[in-house]
Design a protein around this motif. Structure first.
Motif, mmCIF file in Angstrom:
data_model
loop_
_atom_site.group_PDB
_atom_site.id
_atom_site.type_symbol
_atom_site.label_atom_id
_atom_site.label_comp_id
_atom_site.label_asym_id
_atom_site.label_seq_id
_atom_site.Cartn_x
_atom_site.Cartn_y
_atom_site.Cartn_z
ATOM 1 N N THR A 124 0.964 -1.575 0.038
ATOM 2 C CA THR A 124 0.042 0.568 -0.200
ATOM 3 C C THR A 124 1.013 1.135 0.071
ATOM 4 O O THR A 124 0.730 2.640 -0.506
ATOM 5 C CB THR A 124 -1.354 -0.189 0.791
ATOM 6 N N ASP A 125 2.032 0.993 0.314
ATOM 7 C CA ASP A 125 2.433 2.337 0.117
ATOM 8 C C ASP A 125 3.847 2.262 -0.255
ATOM 9 O O ASP A 125 4.549 2.837 -0.553
ATOM 10 C CB ASP A 125 4.140 2.169 1.953
ATOM 11 N N ARG A 128 3.906 6.932 -4.136
ATOM 12 C CA ARG A 128 3.489 8.199 -3.375
ATOM 13 C C ARG A 128 2.975 9.023 -4.611
ATOM 14 O O ARG A 128 3.593 9.597 -5.349
ATOM 15 C CB ARG A 128 4.770 8.883 -2.863
#
Length: 434
Positions: A124-125, A128
């Motif tokens: 999920t990260d 950006r």
């Protein structure tokens, strides 16, 4: 130099097809990456992508093909109608001889569905959003264990220190410009694309239908039973496109409808059902193949992929396909280095592997750029600018070839260029996890 606030082993600029696919390829070989996307969400403008068998091989390597093949059916045939003469030609995407490549057929896939299929497999990260690249800085390093020799500066003041930088930031790539690659050139044509949505069903056969005329080409390709991808390419000059440049979907739709002849009523029907957010318009650009063959495509551990490396016209449907190939090939080379060095990214070894990636992709994609341009040039009936210049005689001859033998012989030969197996990703690494 600004204070370093972040450290990442691999940074990918651009969260489109090439960027997400590259991040997923790296994840499959155990390498974590950070994708910088300037938009605030997934970019889905344009409606659909046509994915040929070479793309499905890449998606199988990435582990997401099954998500899409269960929804989107392959095309077996198509028709091309000359709107001036009324003559229709058949185009087959299969062969009686059981040609494995053509028998699989191309499929028209929602861009959003492809991006979501890729992003769902990433931690999920990984992405950006709202991260716009401002500049790139490369320094010499000496301690290989801490070789973070590339500094990426963002417009919000953030600086990211990384070992590997991969530009997947499109036709006007900041990374490609930093490498010194020459800017793409204008082909002499513009394109309008969109999705026609029929909630009760469109009732069309699952076939590709194209209409060609004087300097214009229209096409429709059903995605599903309710959605139809449509496009128009036409010869124009930037000075004649000021109104369209405003980007108003209603203006784009209105202009499209005005350009479609009455003999292509089917195109008008799907255009009138356009889903407004899907509409896109813009010039068709490409990089001269010799600029790719002889230009600098990498610098140490900095390189490019997708449209940032090889922008091409869409006339063989290979923009997205070749970007997926890039992702697998680049993932394989970085993965080989990662595995060989015991789960670490070695600066010296990475430079060698990235150089091998460039060598492998340079000739392949230069061929696709050339084939795509020739395909579009002939189907458009000559004209435009770029690789081939036209005279009145050449234009007449081009139209004659298009209307007599191109779709029977020439197009199938050009489609042969897409026959390519990008291979699999290496095993033996540890997955990054979700």
């Amino acid at each position: 130099m600004e204070n370093v606030v972040m450290r990442e082993e691999v940074v990918i600029v651009g969260g489109g097809v090439a960027g997400l696919a590259t991040a997923l390829a790296l994840k499959r070989v155990g390498v974590k990456s950070l994708v910088l996307e300037r938009a605030n969400e997934l970019r889905v403008t344009g409606g659909s992508l046509t994915l040929f068998p070479n793309a499905w091989i890449a998606l199988e390597a990435l582990g997401v093909a099954d998500k899409l093949t269960s929804v989107y059916k392959p095309f077996k045939r198509g028709e091309v109608t000359n709107v001036v003469s009324g003559v229709t030609q058949e185009v087959l995407f299969t062969t009686d001889e059981g040609d494995e490549w053509l028998a699989r057929g191309p499929r028209s896939v929602h861009r959003r569905a492809l991006l979501e299929a890729l992003s769902e497999e990433l931690p999920t990260d990984t992405v950006r959003y709202s991260s716009r690249l401002r500049s790139i800085e490369k320094t010499k390093t000496h301690n290989d264990a801490d070789s973070f020799g590339v500094f990426v500066h963002l417009e919000d003041g953030t600086t990211i220190n990384t070992k590997v930088l991969i530009g997947c930031d499109g036709v006007h790539s900041v990374v490609a410009k930093w490498l010194g690659l020459k800017a793409p050139v204008y082909s002499g044509r513009y394109a309008v694309r969109g999705l026609g949505v029929f909630p009760e069903g469109h009732g069309l056969k699952h076939e590709v239908q194209q209409f060609v005329g004087e300097g214009r080409r229209f096409g429709i390709m059903p995605n599903t039973n309710t959605d139809v991808f449509w496009f128009m390419t036409y010869q124009s000059t930037p000075s004649a496109e000021e109104e369209m440049a405003k980007g108003d979907p209603k203006i784009i739709q209105k202009t499209m409808l005005e350009k479609v002849p009455d003999s292509a009523q089917l195109v008008k029907d799907v255009t009138q059902h356009a889903y407004m957010p899907s509409l896109s318009w813009g010039p068709l650009q490409f990089r001269y193949p010799w600029d790719l063959l002889f230009g600098k495509v990498s610098n140490g551990t900095i390189t490019v992929a997708g449209d940032a490396m090889h922008p091409m016209t869409p006339d063989l449907g290979q923009g997205g396909c070749s970007a997926l190939e890039d992702a697998v090939v680049l993932g394989r080379h970085i993965g080989n280095s990662f595995i060989r060095n015991g789960g670490m990214l070695s600066q010296e070894d990475l430079e060698v592997e990235i150089g091998m990636y460039v060598k492998e992709r340079r000739f392949r994609t230069a061929g696709l750029i050339t084939g795509s341009y020739i395909s579009g040039w002939v189907q458009q009936g000559g004209g435009g600018v770029g690789i081939i210049s036209s005279t009145r005689v050449v234009g007449w001859l081009t139209k004659f070839v298009r209307d007599t033998v191109f779709y029977k012989i020439g197009f199938r030969r050009l489609v042969g260029l897409v026959q390519y197996d990008c291979g699999k990703l290496p095993t033996g690494s540890t997955s990054c996890g979700n």
